[in-house]
Design an enzyme around this catalytic site. Sequence first.
Site, mmCIF file in Angstrom:
data_model
loop_
_atom_site.group_PDB
_atom_site.id
_atom_site.type_symbol
_atom_site.label_atom_id
_atom_site.label_comp_id
_atom_site.label_asym_id
_atom_site.label_seq_id
_atom_site.Cartn_x
_atom_site.Cartn_y
_atom_site.Cartn_z
ATOM 1 N N HIS A 81 185.834 23.036 147.473
ATOM 2 C CA HIS A 81 186.376 21.706 147.791
ATOM 3 C C HIS A 81 187.778 21.764 148.386
ATOM 4 O O HIS A 81 188.138 20.911 149.205
ATOM 5 C CB HIS A 81 186.369 20.817 146.541
ATOM 6 N N ASP A 99 180.992 11.251 161.712
ATOM 7 C CA ASP A 99 180.640 11.958 160.479
ATOM 8 C C ASP A 99 180.618 13.464 160.732
ATOM 9 O O ASP A 99 180.109 13.926 161.760
ATOM 10 C CB ASP A 99 179.261 11.481 159.996
ATOM 11 N N ASN A 110 181.346 22.350 151.762
ATOM 12 C CA ASN A 110 182.001 22.394 150.449
ATOM 13 C C ASN A 110 181.322 23.408 149.535
ATOM 14 O O ASN A 110 181.991 24.133 148.783
ATOM 15 C CB ASN A 110 181.968 21.004 149.809
ATOM 16 N N ASP A 161 188.796 20.049 151.792
ATOM 17 C CA ASP A 161 189.929 19.143 152.034
ATOM 18 C C ASP A 161 190.707 19.566 153.276
ATOM 19 O O ASP A 161 191.109 18.732 154.092
ATOM 20 C CB ASP A 161 190.861 19.134 150.815
ATOM 21 N N GLU A 181 183.361 12.217 154.200
ATOM 22 C CA GLU A 181 183.590 12.914 155.465
ATOM 23 C C GLU A 181 183.348 12.005 156.663
ATOM 24 O O GLU A 181 183.140 12.459 157.783
ATOM 25 C CB GLU A 181 182.676 14.153 155.557
#
Length: 312
Positions: A198, A185, A193, A202, A229
């Site tokens: 965002h 994780d 973010n 990405d 994630e």
Amino acid sequence: MSNDTAAMIVDSAVYKTLLESTLAIPWKIDWETLRFAYIGPQIERLLGWPQGSWLSIDDWVERMHPEDRERVVNFCVAQSKAGIDHEADYRALKADGSYVWIRDVVHVVRDDDGEVESLIGFMFDISERKQTEERLLRLQRELEALSYQDGLTGAANRRRLDAVLETEWASGRRSGRPLSLIMLDIDCFKQYNDRFGHLAGDDCLRRVVEVVGTSALRPRDLLARFGGEEFALVLPETDRDAALRVAQRCRALIAEAAIAHPASEVSPLLTLSMGVATALPSDVVAPTWLLETADRRLYRAKQGGRDRIVAE
């Protein structure tokens, strides 16, 4: 000459003209001698070999692609001996050294005693059809690959993860070798973010996949996006100590990548938390045990302050 005889000659000439004007190539083989009683002149236009060079079944066999020869010859001989009409696809050698795909449609002719007397059939050029089939097959494989791929990161998706986990679990049962799984994780990804947006998030996910997927894993290992994630690494034939080394390698690689994360509560650089689980596959437990155990250990890693590995 009688009218019946004349009619028969005319009919024979008509049939011969019809046969030799089709794209299909008619032929006949005498079963006792295995020699061609007839083959249409179209054979020369298609393959380049003179009509008169087709003398026996040996010519047919020798002008077949070596990779197709045993399969096709064995099948056709067995079907013919049994008196069964059949079809066969194969690559035929042209006089110029190239190959075309042929479909032979064969009818077995029997005599009054029921014995095989001859084989008659047609050869069809199916090269264009084969090319279309190959294109469709290639497209099908590409679509199948896409159906197993996470669209954002290019890693395997959850569907692929489940399939590989089942396969490797079964393989481990047969071989008696351990199977390990790492749940991974990205720490404080929501804050990443929130800070960068965002689209940058990405890009960050793709960067993690690139770093871990290309540098930390062996060809048989699998990196899959589990959700958000969170990622899973499937490590076949890997014991706990080896899996722990892989997890440490992943952390080190991410540290070397030095991805800035000023909003993190852990470090100014991006970090990972991981849970590691190892099992000796058996019928007693299901492969989901690995996922559940690794996930619980990942939770403990995050609860313990993040940027760490929990393997027990």
